[in-house]
Write a protein that holds these residues in place. Sequence first.
Motif, short mmCIF file in Angstrom:
data_model
loop_
_atom_site.label_atom_id
_atom_site.label_comp_id
_atom_site.label_asym_id
_atom_site.label_seq_id
_atom_site.Cartn_x
_atom_site.Cartn_y
_atom_site.Cartn_z
N SER A 79 0.83 -1.21 0.00
CA SER A 79 0.00 0.00 0.00
C SER A 79 0.86 1.25 0.00
CB SER A 79 -0.93 0.00 1.22
OG SER A 79 -1.84 -1.08 1.17
N LEU A 80 1.92 1.23 0.82
CA LEU A 80 2.83 2.36 0.85
C LEU A 80 3.51 2.52 -0.50
CD1 LEU A 80 4.23 4.61 2.44
CD2 LEU A 80 5.93 2.93 3.18
N GLY A 81 3.89 1.39 -1.12
CA GLY A 81 4.49 1.45 -2.44
C GLY A 81 3.55 2.06 -3.46
N LEU A 82 2.26 1.71 -3.38
CA LEU A 82 1.29 2.23 -4.33
C LEU A 82 1.14 3.74 -4.21
CD1 LEU A 82 -0.85 1.40 -6.51
CD2 LEU A 82 -2.53 1.57 -4.67
N VAL A 83 1.00 4.25 -2.99
CA VAL A 83 0.78 5.69 -2.83
C VAL A 83 2.05 6.49 -3.08
CG1 VAL A 83 -1.16 5.34 -1.26
CG2 VAL A 83 1.14 5.66 -0.31
N ARG A 84 3.20 5.81 -3.17
CA ARG A 84 4.45 6.49 -3.49
C ARG A 84 4.86 6.31 -4.95
NH1 ARG A 84 9.15 4.54 -0.50
NH2 ARG A 84 10.08 6.54 -1.06
N THR A 85 4.14 5.46 -5.68
CA THR A 85 4.51 5.13 -7.06
C THR A 85 4.26 6.29 -8.01
OG1 THR A 85 4.23 2.74 -6.89
CG2 THR A 85 3.85 3.71 -9.05
N ARG A 86 5.22 6.56 -8.86
CA ARG A 86 4.99 7.49 -9.96
C ARG A 86 5.67 7.03 -11.24
NH1 ARG A 86 9.18 11.48 -10.35
NH2 ARG A 86 10.68 11.37 -8.65
N HIS A 87 6.86 6.40 -11.13
CA HIS A 87 7.58 5.98 -12.32
C HIS A 87 6.88 4.83 -13.03
CE1 HIS A 87 10.82 8.64 -11.42
NE2 HIS A 87 11.08 8.06 -10.25
N GLY A 88 6.04 4.11 -12.32
CA GLY A 88 5.38 2.95 -12.92
C GLY A 88 4.06 3.27 -13.59
N VAL A 89 3.62 4.53 -13.55
CA VAL A 89 2.32 4.87 -14.12
C VAL A 89 2.40 6.19 -14.88
CG1 VAL A 89 1.03 3.70 -12.30
CG2 VAL A 89 1.58 6.12 -12.04
N GLY A 90 1.51 6.34 -15.85
CA GLY A 90 1.39 7.60 -16.57
C GLY A 90 2.71 8.13 -17.11
N ASP A 91 2.94 9.44 -16.93
CA ASP A 91 4.15 10.06 -17.45
C ASP A 91 5.29 10.08 -16.44
OD1 ASP A 91 3.33 11.93 -15.63
OD2 ASP A 91 3.12 13.59 -17.06
N GLY A 92 5.10 9.39 -15.32
CA GLY A 92 6.16 9.32 -14.32
C GLY A 92 6.25 10.50 -13.40
N SER A 93 5.24 11.36 -13.39
CA SER A 93 5.27 12.55 -12.54
C SER A 93 4.39 12.38 -11.32
CB SER A 93 4.80 13.77 -13.34
OG SER A 93 3.39 13.74 -13.49
N ASP A 94 4.42 13.37 -10.44
CA ASP A 94 3.56 13.35 -9.26
C ASP A 94 2.09 13.55 -9.62
OD1 ASP A 94 5.12 12.65 -7.19
OD2 ASP A 94 5.35 14.64 -6.33
N LEU A 95 1.83 13.98 -10.83
CA LEU A 95 0.44 14.13 -11.26
C LEU A 95 -0.27 12.78 -11.21
CD1 LEU A 95 1.11 16.36 -14.39
CD2 LEU A 95 0.25 17.13 -12.19
N GLY A 96 0.39 11.76 -11.72
CA GLY A 96 -0.19 10.42 -11.67
C GLY A 96 -0.20 9.86 -10.28
N ARG A 97 0.83 10.15 -9.50
CA ARG A 97 0.90 9.62 -8.14
C ARG A 97 -0.29 10.11 -7.31
NH1 ARG A 97 6.25 9.34 -4.69
NH2 ARG A 97 6.67 11.40 -5.50
N ILE A 98 -0.67 11.36 -7.46
CA ILE A 98 -1.79 11.88 -6.68
C ILE A 98 -3.08 11.14 -7.05
CG2 ILE A 98 -3.31 13.88 -6.42
CD1 ILE A 98 -0.89 15.62 -6.16
N GLN A 99 -3.23 10.81 -8.33
CA GLN A 99 -4.42 10.04 -8.72
C GLN A 99 -4.42 8.67 -8.05
OE1 GLN A 99 -5.21 9.93 -12.94
NE2 GLN A 99 -4.47 12.01 -13.22
N LEU A 100 -3.27 8.03 -7.96
CA LEU A 100 -3.18 6.75 -7.26
C LEU A 100 -3.54 6.90 -5.79
CD1 LEU A 100 0.06 5.08 -8.69
CD2 LEU A 100 -2.30 4.40 -9.12
N GLN A 101 -3.03 7.97 -5.17
CA GLN A 101 -3.31 8.21 -3.76
C GLN A 101 -4.81 8.39 -3.52
OE1 GLN A 101 -0.87 11.63 -2.97
NE2 GLN A 101 0.99 10.42 -2.67
N GLN A 102 -5.45 9.13 -4.40
CA GLN A 102 -6.88 9.38 -4.23
C GLN A 102 -7.70 8.11 -4.45
OE1 GLN A 102 -7.44 12.74 -6.87
NE2 GLN A 102 -6.97 14.21 -5.25
N ALA A 103 -7.29 7.30 -5.43
CA ALA A 103 -7.98 6.03 -5.66
C ALA A 103 -7.79 5.09 -4.47
CB ALA A 103 -7.44 5.37 -6.94
#
Length: 396
Positions: A236-260
């Motif tokens: 779970s911690l890995g998911l909410v910290r992930t950004r390189h594995g999704v989208g364009d690799g930015s914090d923009l995608g990471r925030i979407q993961l956190q909210q989901a």
Amino acid sequence: MAGDSYEGDTAAPRRSGGIRASGRRRRPLSGSRRAVRVAAWTVAGALVIGGGSLGFVYFKLDGNISGIDINAALGADRPEDTPDGSMDILVLGSDSRAGANAKYGKNEGGARSDTAMVLHINEKHDKASVVSIPRDTVVQRPSCKGDGSEKGRTVPAQRAMFNSAYKVGGPACAVKTVESLSGVRMDHYLEVDFAGFQKLIDTLGGVEMTTHKAIDDTDSHLKLKAGTHRLDGEQSLGLVRTRHGVGDGSDLGRIQLQQAFLKALIDQVNSVGLFSSPKKLYDLADTATSAVTTDSELDSVGKLTGMAKTLKGIKSDDIRMTTLPVAYDPGDPNRVVQIRSKTEKVWSALRHDEPVPKSATKGSAGDKTDIGGVVDDGRASASATPQAGTGQRSDG
């Protein structure tokens, strides 16, 4: 976005005055909903089930909670607090690498706010809005009393990244910065660090999420195949910290993961039969109260219990997810700046206890970000419309 101004250092208008209105509501918390809902409900249940050992249970759980007197630290120079029954809470996820958090990376001399959300509970306490603040948003940080390595001196106002406020001035400076940006007085403060978050999820029994595409991020140490998973604390911690594995690799995608993930966590908490297992209930209460740091108005079992009773009707579908409207900084694509005409719509909605309008986020960098259907991010639903994040960073 013709006519929009991009200003990371211009504060939203502040509400007049700085003294609390008489008859101020003793508004409960809700926290990231992540830790807050868990903490409050499990504490309440443990107290009820404790029976003859009630005194010990209360003393033990009460002693777990760390509190910070934000009001004393900030004084009267704050937005006016309107007694309308609504509530605003700053929820921070700290990226400290000290102590039990050392395994998550190099200690770079101070924690920052890795995740920041403003949680607004409406007057009727049946709906909520979550506004994520990208950590790399360039803002005009107000002067603050130093904390950590800066303790003992006043840190001057400076144009800097939002997450630097916590690093130089701790929770009080983070609250002051958010209030300066928004003109919204924060009624409460909640903080969870990496280790506390992981332990909380493990004690809860994990959180179920479905990934429609595989995730492989070496920085967050998360590797998942497409499918439905029950994520343990580390995953779970890995998911909410992930950004390189999704989208364009930015914090923009990471925030979407956190909210989901937040949405899934709320559903998980509501579905767990805590009251059928006194031991599980107590274990979760013990973990939750140990995992969070709150403001001094929430640093007791009794206060958290009162909050839980007030917020028990709010479910994940009652929460609208938004992210502060931002654009990439023309001078540094790894940073973002506020779209002032749109951010003011967001903060105005909270000040007036209204839903955040869709027009406030349309056209922001986050609105254009796509995490490729990795998870159901809720954009199509009325309850969750995740949006922006920040530029890329090298620290995971």
